[in-house]
Motif scaffolding. Structure first.
Motif, PDB file in Angstrom:
ATOM      1  N   ARG A 145       0.850  -1.191   0.000  1.00 53.87           N
ATOM      2  CA  ARG A 145       0.000   0.000   0.000  1.00 53.87           C
ATOM      3  C   ARG A 145       0.884   1.238   0.000  1.00 53.87           C
ATOM      4  N   PHE A 146       0.516   2.195  -0.815  1.00 51.72           N
ATOM      5  CA  PHE A 146       1.164   3.516  -0.750  1.00 51.72           C
ATOM      6  C   PHE A 146       0.109   4.490  -0.277  1.00 51.72           C
ATOM      7  N   ALA A 147       0.351   5.100   0.848  1.00 51.38           N
ATOM      8  CA  ALA A 147      -0.588   6.095   1.357  1.00 51.38           C
ATOM      9  C   ALA A 147      -2.012   5.561   1.305  1.00 51.38           C
ATOM     10  N   GLY A 148      -2.179   4.346   1.817  1.00 58.03           N
ATOM     11  CA  GLY A 148      -3.525   3.793   1.919  1.00 58.03           C
ATOM     12  C   GLY A 148      -4.030   3.133   0.647  1.00 58.03           C
ATOM     13  N   LYS A 149      -3.413   3.464  -0.487  1.00 66.37           N
ATOM     14  CA  LYS A 149      -3.883   2.901  -1.751  1.00 66.37           C
ATOM     15  C   LYS A 149      -3.199   1.554  -1.987  1.00 66.37           C
ATOM     16  N   GLU A 150      -4.006   0.529  -2.242  1.00 72.94           N
ATOM     17  CA  GLU A 150      -3.417  -0.796  -2.437  1.00 72.94           C
ATOM     18  C   GLU A 150      -2.890  -0.912  -3.869  1.00 72.94           C
ATOM     19  N   VAL A 151      -1.597  -1.072  -3.992  1.00 74.94           N
ATOM     20  CA  VAL A 151      -0.959  -1.109  -5.304  1.00 74.94           C
ATOM     21  C   VAL A 151      -0.688  -2.551  -5.718  1.00 74.94           C
ATOM     22  N   LEU A 152      -0.447  -3.407  -4.747  1.00 73.13           N
ATOM     23  CA  LEU A 152      -0.314  -4.840  -5.000  1.00 73.13           C
ATOM     24  C   LEU A 152      -1.149  -5.551  -3.946  1.00 73.13           C
ATOM     25  N   GLY A 193       1.462  -6.519 -18.109  1.00 72.94           N
ATOM     26  CA  GLY A 193       0.372  -5.744 -17.513  1.00 72.94           C
ATOM     27  C   GLY A 193       0.384  -4.328 -18.030  1.00 72.94           C
ATOM     28  N   PRO A 194      -0.752  -3.679 -17.942  1.00 68.93           N
ATOM     29  CA  PRO A 194      -0.821  -2.310 -18.437  1.00 68.93           C
ATOM     30  C   PRO A 194      -0.126  -1.347 -17.483  1.00 68.93           C
ATOM     31  N   SER A 195      -0.027  -0.121 -17.909  1.00 67.16           N
ATOM     32  CA  SER A 195       0.561   0.912 -17.072  1.00 67.16           C
ATOM     33  C   SER A 195      -0.202   1.014 -15.767  1.00 67.16           C
ATOM     34  N   GLY A 196       0.540   1.115 -14.683  1.00 66.24           N
ATOM     35  CA  GLY A 196      -0.108   1.257 -13.382  1.00 66.24           C
ATOM     36  C   GLY A 196      -0.533  -0.042 -12.759  1.00 66.24           C
ATOM     37  N   ALA A 197      -0.212  -1.164 -13.410  1.00 70.66           N
ATOM     38  CA  ALA A 197      -0.632  -2.454 -12.868  1.00 70.66           C
ATOM     39  C   ALA A 197       0.124  -2.796 -11.594  1.00 70.66           C
ATOM     40  N   GLY A 198       1.304  -2.245 -11.454  1.00 69.09           N
ATOM     41  CA  GLY A 198       2.104  -2.557 -10.284  1.00 69.09           C
ATOM     42  C   GLY A 198       3.353  -3.349 -10.637  1.00 69.09           C
ATOM     43  N   LYS A 199       3.687  -3.412 -11.896  1.00 66.41           N
ATOM     44  CA  LYS A 199       4.844  -4.192 -12.335  1.00 66.41           C
ATOM     45  C   LYS A 199       6.127  -3.694 -11.683  1.00 66.41           C
ATOM     46  N   THR A 200       6.345  -2.374 -11.801  1.00 65.35           N
ATOM     47  CA  THR A 200       7.566  -1.816 -11.241  1.00 65.35           C
ATOM     48  C   THR A 200       7.614  -2.022  -9.737  1.00 65.35           C
ATOM     49  N   THR A 201       6.480  -1.807  -9.096  1.00 65.45           N
ATOM     50  CA  THR A 201       6.437  -1.997  -7.645  1.00 65.45           C
ATOM     51  C   THR A 201       6.824  -3.425  -7.275  1.00 65.45           C
ATOM     52  N   LEU A 202       6.312  -4.383  -8.022  1.00 65.04           N
ATOM     53  CA  LEU A 202       6.623  -5.783  -7.734  1.00 65.04           C
ATOM     54  C   LEU A 202       8.121  -6.044  -7.908  1.00 65.04           C
ATOM     55  N   PHE A 230      16.368  -0.450 -14.729  1.00 64.86           N
ATOM     56  CA  PHE A 230      15.142   0.333 -14.622  1.00 64.86           C
ATOM     57  C   PHE A 230      14.499   0.588 -15.971  1.00 64.86           C
ATOM     58  N   GLN A 231      13.230   0.934 -15.857  1.00 64.26           N
ATOM     59  CA  GLN A 231      12.420   1.272 -17.021  1.00 64.26           C
ATOM     60  C   GLN A 231      13.094   2.356 -17.866  1.00 64.26           C
ATOM     61  N   LYS A 232      13.506   3.425 -17.175  1.00 63.88           N
ATOM     62  CA  LYS A 232      14.224   4.486 -17.875  1.00 63.88           C
ATOM     63  C   LYS A 232      15.625   4.538 -17.314  1.00 63.88           C
ATOM     64  N   ASP A 243      13.001  -4.067 -16.095  1.00 67.43           N
ATOM     65  CA  ASP A 243      11.724  -3.359 -16.076  1.00 67.43           C
ATOM     66  C   ASP A 243      11.496  -2.689 -17.432  1.00 67.43           C
ATOM     67  N   GLU A 244      10.622  -3.259 -18.207  1.00 67.58           N
ATOM     68  CA  GLU A 244      10.284  -2.735 -19.540  1.00 67.58           C
ATOM     69  C   GLU A 244      11.529  -2.357 -20.344  1.00 67.58           C
ATOM     70  N   PRO A 245      12.372  -3.318 -20.614  1.00 66.18           N
ATOM     71  CA  PRO A 245      13.660  -2.985 -21.240  1.00 66.18           C
ATOM     72  C   PRO A 245      13.537  -2.541 -22.700  1.00 66.18           C
TER      73      PRO A 245
END
Ligand code: ATP
Ligand code: ATP
Ligand code: MG
Ligand code: MG
Lengths: 363, 244, 307, 244, 363
Positions: free
Chosen positions: A13-20, A37-46, A87-89, A163-165
């Motif tokens: 959770r980030f600031a109460g929001k469940e990301v995974l 997964g699409p953008s915002g799915a939580g891939k990077t977080t995982l 990293f992604q970028k 991450d999204e190479p």
């Protein structure tokens, strides 16, 4: 196969929001797992959780059967040092390409000679031999991406996290990166790769894990994910554009589902009549039927419809959007077939939704 | 204008003849001020890293305090250090007053906030991704800090040069705690003046108070020349290291 | 009704009632620091301002720098104490109409323990010789000031060229040099005024007295006032300078000097009055740009009768 | 130590009673030093932008010169300005010596290189893409410069604060060109001292030379308080503007 | 259609290296031109030249029939202000989303009310209404991309230049951006869009210009570029993987070309026997033939071969790599066909290279 990393019930959770939420996932030794997964799915977080960068809010994280979720200090460092992440970028450190690639080795205290040998090897692997002295900030995007690779590989990690190479690469560079990844795998390094490109996940992965809104939708070999999607999302994200909601009318050796004015026959599944279900079929599995020959009685779910739109789909196929009985169905048909059958926008067509290709999807 | 011309000529002459008095005064200056700058850099830069990497309450207020510290009046810093280290002061027993060591302490206090403040601004501008990349490559906190400092080198060096500029040119503090002391030595060549705690910067107001404006300007030019050479050195090293 | 007024209101009112400094005629005085720091100039200048409506702008910079200012035409009048330099200033044609104003004296101070054993000696030169012999710490101002010049003169009298680590030069003003001497427990030569002002903060004592207390006449410290030569700098206000010189050397000015006390001690001794009854004080007859109390152009000065 | 305690008490008392002398001295300080800082900022920041955007020969050398300028000895700056503006100097006819205007000039010279140097470092850290994006949106050079300054605001403000710190605390230059002049004004309430060119910073060494260390410390504290309030103001404005 | 921008013989050299050479290109009013090319082709450079950012080393640049290549100062500004460009990697200005979008309007001196109205409209268009007060640096990559769009559109340019706008987006965001671009086009704004994704160039472009190594390879409608590639590069870049070098043996109504041990029949082209030529065919145009029924004599260029490898190609197709007579031929065949015909790696297959699909390619 032994597992190298195992996640059990991992949530973040980030600031109460469940990301995974409640992720159970195993990365096996030597495998290449793609995380689709699409953008915002939580891939990077995982990925960051696996890299011990972000601490899970709940759940356990095993690295080689050791719970590492709460490690700190030198212990944590030791585990992290057996992984590498790109990293992604990717950002380049100010300095030469050599400086960038050598960084991980220098902080591990390797000798100058060893550092040089390994850097050379890694740059060779990514096809940038001779780039040592170039200033890293002058590299093109694709070159920087490959230096980031070399920087990660050079430390010979047991697990490589990518991450999204290929996200911002053109097809030629992408192909090059893919072949680098395959070579890395041959070195016995396990790889997790995130992507939002279905074709990449399927082409590269030994197994594909589909992630959406922080939840794992399905994990399995590529074919399974494409041809046996379990959820509506997996189906949609892997290109199953024909998805309908309907009501079960009969459950027997085959099931019958009413969708709009149409009754569809499909392989049996567990349900009770009257239940609302979601069914789908891939557009290339919709078959145009010839009207100039008698109908083959083998065909199930034969429908008539009007071609509303014809769009190019890739270079060899055309996508027909067909309206039929209140449904809108997409069919991918090779160009030459369309030409031969003289299908035009506004014309009528006969087609079949092959019963064995229709699948039930969970929401 | 003649003062200026004469000052320049005088400076050139003093430099060419390697005037022993000027050299001894310059030596003290370089010794004291570079020590102060090095000490201040060695403490302020790591603190700047810490400041940027940690979040804590009153961070903004602390930043304002640090920025205020850039305006510490040298004379006051000198006085406070003096009061603490003087014979009757709490640390008087250390017997440090009117030594080069105490001059370093006073100048350290002046250089520190500038180097800290400018370094914070520079490190703030380094993208977080640099830090994270280093961590994924297995770096320890210390190694990450070093890397970030390297990335912020241009700004940090500017900060250090600003700090150096301040202490090299500063009079109030070292005059108060150092005493601007020189003595005469009898040598076979005659009597020469030797600096004990006199620096180029404190020699300047001395010349001025004697009404010798040209000499003051000459000393100032020599001081500037030294600062310039140090700057040149830094810029060459910086380019050699390829950091900025 | 002033009693209850808020301090800021008082300040504001003061600012309003007072002519802006810019509006008043201005006299630029370059002087040594001791006259200013002792507070004497404040008393003299306020009286001068009250009487003539002239502002005195004081540059307290030390004798060397004061003479430099005057040579550069940046001052109207100087008040200094270094005879040799004054003479050169006059000889070079920059100064004119030098008058003695007052004097005090120098004293040799040092630590209570008096390691060189000079306490109570009658000759400054002998005291210096003993200090040199003992290589006891001695602090010189080394800044070319009047005090510094006097110190050199005494060393010359003693036939010694001081050098070595025991003889340190501070290159700073008297106050700071005294502070350093106290911290280092060293001997130094100081004018009595500054020493008295700092006495409370110092761990030093007077060991050899000057002429004020019946000591060595060599230690006399005369102050002189000199106008800048209008031939060299016609734009300087020679008339005001002479007005100021006249005021300082007038019976009134001399009285103020004699009466000035700091911490109960007299710091300066008037030196300008002549014994001859008919000696006429020089004063300018007309002063351009100056107006009297009624707003009429100022044409002359009448000093109050003597006594 | 008693000096310190007494200094603090004295500072508090002077502030509470709004001592007219202190207020007049502080007013001159704020007037002169803020004018100098504002002028220096108004010239140095645009020049920093130009410096970063243009490439020209000897750029690195010029940077070294600017950095050296951060170490200009205030006394020397004061002397040079003095020599130029004195009666016999080339600009003597302007009759500016010992005025507040000339103090602004001298302090301007001191603040300028610091603000320039630190701003250059800050602007250097703004990615070029920001500039290009502004151009594609149809911005003029001037508008692009403004935008870049906005992006580099944190660093530039740090530079301005460092410059302000320097001039507020500085003695050598304003003492030389300003003369540290105050008048005793005879008023119905008695004699009050009014500053003409005396500032808090130049009043400090004066008090010291008069042996009043506590007063010197009190003045220093008041000076620091003013600097602190200015810093606080800047930090609030900065957060209000949302730039850094 | 009137042209809005015209380039005549435009070249650009950087430090002696020719990055663009002899570009002749017209952008027509209201059209969407896609600029397709691999990394380093010069796409960005070309866009920058059109945006009057970079001065061409040679050639002329017309904006609405006015030569603008050498404009300066306010004149240049006026022309540039009728265009807007979105960079490959958009950067956000520090500040709110509103600040970012309003920037172009504010510097044009619009009234506060007008600015607010237009910003609102633009944010609505990109689907970010209500984001005004968000700090731009906290946006996700996709959101930032869309804000960059809004920032460019809000000034109502006549020509919108988009440099790889979807490169780093996932398919869902990409689709959203595509629909935004279509809406922009409907507003009558001409658009130039660079991409390295063939499918994007073809799906979006009214015309496609293919760029390689600074040279325009081909300009034309999408179908033409795919089915009538003029050069080997265009063919390769649009997915024509079967490209062979051969020798012309006969030039008549049809041409015959010898490739390895095989003689191929193909539509006539101008050449003389003995000339070396390059020919190609798209993989989906290679047709598998059934072996259980007699061969249809219509089929030309029928070959037998061994399946060396079967790879997934997208989700519905499989790519067979077939070795035959010294050639390596790729054939894209629908999965279900492969299954039905029971084709396996190592097995033999019969296939035809349809004569009408074989094309001659310039080097
Ligand atoms: N540090 C953070 N604080 C708050 N929210 C965060 C943080 N990191 C990620 N998130 C949120 O978590 C969600 C998942 O983010 P994540 O970066 O893992 O997605 P992703 O799958 O990698 O997406 P993309 O393909 O865009 O990179 C997003 O909604 C993001 O806004
Ligand atoms: N300012 C420059 N100086 C030197 N070379 C440059 C410059 N700008 C571009 N180039 C070179 O010109 C070539 C074309 O660059 P350009 O950025 O236009 O390619 P692109 O097609 O946009 O590639 P990508 O898809 O990677 O963005 C590249 O080889 C690049 O290195
Ligand atoms: Mg991500
Ligand atoms: Mg590009």
């Amino acid at each position: 196969m032994r597992s190298i990393v195992r996640l059990e019930g991992v949530s973040k959770r980030f600031a109460g929001k469940e990301v995974l939420s409640g992720i159970n996932l195993e990365i096996r030794e030597g495998e290449l797992l793609t995380l689709l997964g699409p953008s915002g799915a939580g891939k990077t977080t995982l990925m960051r959780i696996i890299n011990l960068f972000t601490r899970p809010s709940e759940g356990r994280l095993y690295f080689r059967d050791r719970d590492v979720a709460q490690l700190r200090g030198e212990e944590l460092l030791k585990v992290r040092r057996s992984m590498a992440m790109v990293f992604q970028k990717p950002v380049m450190f100010t300095g030469s390409v050599f400086y960038n690639v050598a960084y991980g080795l220098k902080i591990r205290g390797y000798s100058r000679a060893e550092v040089e040998r390994r850097v050379d090897e890694a740059l060779r692997l990514v096809g940038l031999a001779g780039y040592e002295a170039r200033s890293a900030h002058t590299l093109s995007g694709g070159e920087a991406q490959r230096v980031a690779f070399a920087r990660a590989i050079v430390i010979q990690p047991e697990l490589l996290l990518l991450d999204e190479p290929t996200t911002s690469l053109d097809p030629i560079s992408e192909a090059r990166v893919h072949s680098i990844i395959r070579r890395v795998k041959e070195l016995g390094i396990s790889v997790v790769l995130t992507t939002h490109k279905q074709h990449e996940a399927l082409a590269l992965g030994d197994r594909v894990a589909v992630l959406k809104d922080g939840k794992l939708q399905q994990v399995g070999p590529p074919e399974e994910v494409i041809y046996a999607p379990q959820t509506r999302f997996v189906a949609e994200f892997t290109g199953m554009v024909n998805i309908f909601e309907g009501v079960v009318e009969e459950v027997a050796e085959v099931c019958r589902v009413r969708v709009g004015q149409v009754q569809l026959e499909m392989p049996a599944f567990e349900a009770s009549p009257g239940e609302r279900v979601c069914v789908g079929i891939r557009p290339e599995e919709v078959m145009l039927l010839r009207t100039d020959v008698p109908l083959n009685p083998r065909h199930r779910n034969v429908l008539e419809g009007v071609v509303e739109e014809i769009l190019p789909q890739g270079s060899a196929m055309l996508r027909l959007r067909i309206g039929s009985g209140g449904l809108r169905i997409s069919a991918d048909v090779p160009r030459h077939v369309v030409e031969k059958m003289d299908v035009r926008e506004g014309g009528k067509v006969l087609f079949s939704l092959k019963a064995s290709c229709l699948r039930r999807l969970e929401e | 204008m003649e003062y200026l011309v004469e000052g320049v000529l005088r400076a050139v002459k003093l430099l060419i003849t390697m005037d022993p008095y000027v050299i001894s005064v310059a030596k003290v200056q370089v010794l004291v001020s570079t020590s102060a700058v090095l000490l201040a850099s060695a403490t302020a830069v790591p603190l700047a890293v810490l400041f940027c990497f940690r979040s804590f309450p009153l961070k903004n207020f602390l930043l304002t305090l640090i920025n205020t510290g850039m305006g510490l009046p040298p004379v006051v810093v000198g006085l406070v250090v003096f009061v603490i280290f003087m014979r009757r002061g709490p640390l008087g027993f250390l017997d440090l007053i009117y030594t080069r060591e105490i001059m370093v302490v006073a100048q350290f206090l002046l250089a520190f906030p500038i180097i800290l403040g400018v370094s914070i601004a520079a490190i703030n501008a380094v993208p977080e991704s640099i830090r994270e990349t280093a961590y994924t490559l297995g770096a320890r906190d210390r190694e990450v800090a070093l890397l970030v400092v390297r990335e912020a080198a241009f700004g940090i060096i500017t900060g250090i040069l600003a700090g150096a500029g301040r202490v090299f040119a500063e009079v109030g503090a070292i005059l108060t705690v150092g005493g601007n002391i020189a003595y005469d030595m009898v040598t076979p060549e005659g009597i020469i003046q030797v600096s004990k705690t006199r620096t180029l910067s404190t020699a300047i107001p001395l010349e001025t108070s004697q009404g010798d404006i040209a000499a003051a300007i000459a000393f100032g030019l020599i001081l500037l020349a030294i600062t310039f050479i140090l700057n040149l050195l830094v810029s060459v090293l910086r380019r050699r290291a390829g950091v900025a | 009704q002033k009693e209850g007024a808020a301090p800021e209101a008082v300040a504001e009112e003061a600012a309003q009632n007072t002519p802006e400094p810019g509006e008043m005629p201005r006299l630029v005085l370059a002087t040594t620091t001791s006259t200013y720091n002792s507070g004497l100039l404040g008393v003299l200048n306020s009286e001068f301002q009250k009487r003539y409506g002239v502002l005195v702008e004081v540059h307290a910079v030390g004798t060397g720098a004061a003479l430099r200012m005057a040579r550069d035409g940046e001052a109207d009048v100087v008040l200094v104490h270094a005879r040799a330099k004054e003479d050169r200033f006059l000889e070079d044609g920059y100064g004119i109409n030098r008058r003695n104003v007052m004097y005090n004296d120098f004293v040799i101070v040092g630590p209570r323990s008096d390691p060189a054993g000079i306490r109570g000696m009658k000759s400054a030169a002998q005291a210096f010789a003993r200090i040199a012999q003992a290589k006891a710490k001695f602090l010189s101002r080394g800044d070319g000031s009047g005090t510094n010049a006097k110190e050199q003169e005494i060393w010359r009298l003693a036939g010694i060229t001081p050098s070595g680590e025991w003889y340190e030069q501070t290159g700073q003003g008297m106050g700071r040099t005294l502070t350093i001497a106290s911290e280092k427990q060293a001997y130094t030569l100081t004018d009595r005024g500054t020493f008295l002002a700092y006495k409370g903060k110092l761990e030093l004592e007077v060991l050899v007295e000057g002429p004020v207390r019946g000591g060595d006449p060599v230690l006399a410290n005369p102050y002189a006032v000199i106008a800048v030569n209008p031939k060299k700098y016609p734009e300087r206000n020679y008339e005001l300078a002479m007005l100021y010189i006249g005021f300082l050397t007038s019976p009134e000015g001399q009285r103020l000097i004699a009466e000035y006390r700091k911490n109960g001690e007299q710091l300066f001794y008037p030196d300008a009055l002549v014994d001859r009854e008919n000696y006429n004080q020089y004063l300018p007859v007309t002063i351009h740009g100056l107006y009297d109390e009624e707003g009429e152009p100022y044409t002359g000065v009448t000093l109050p009768p003597r006594g």
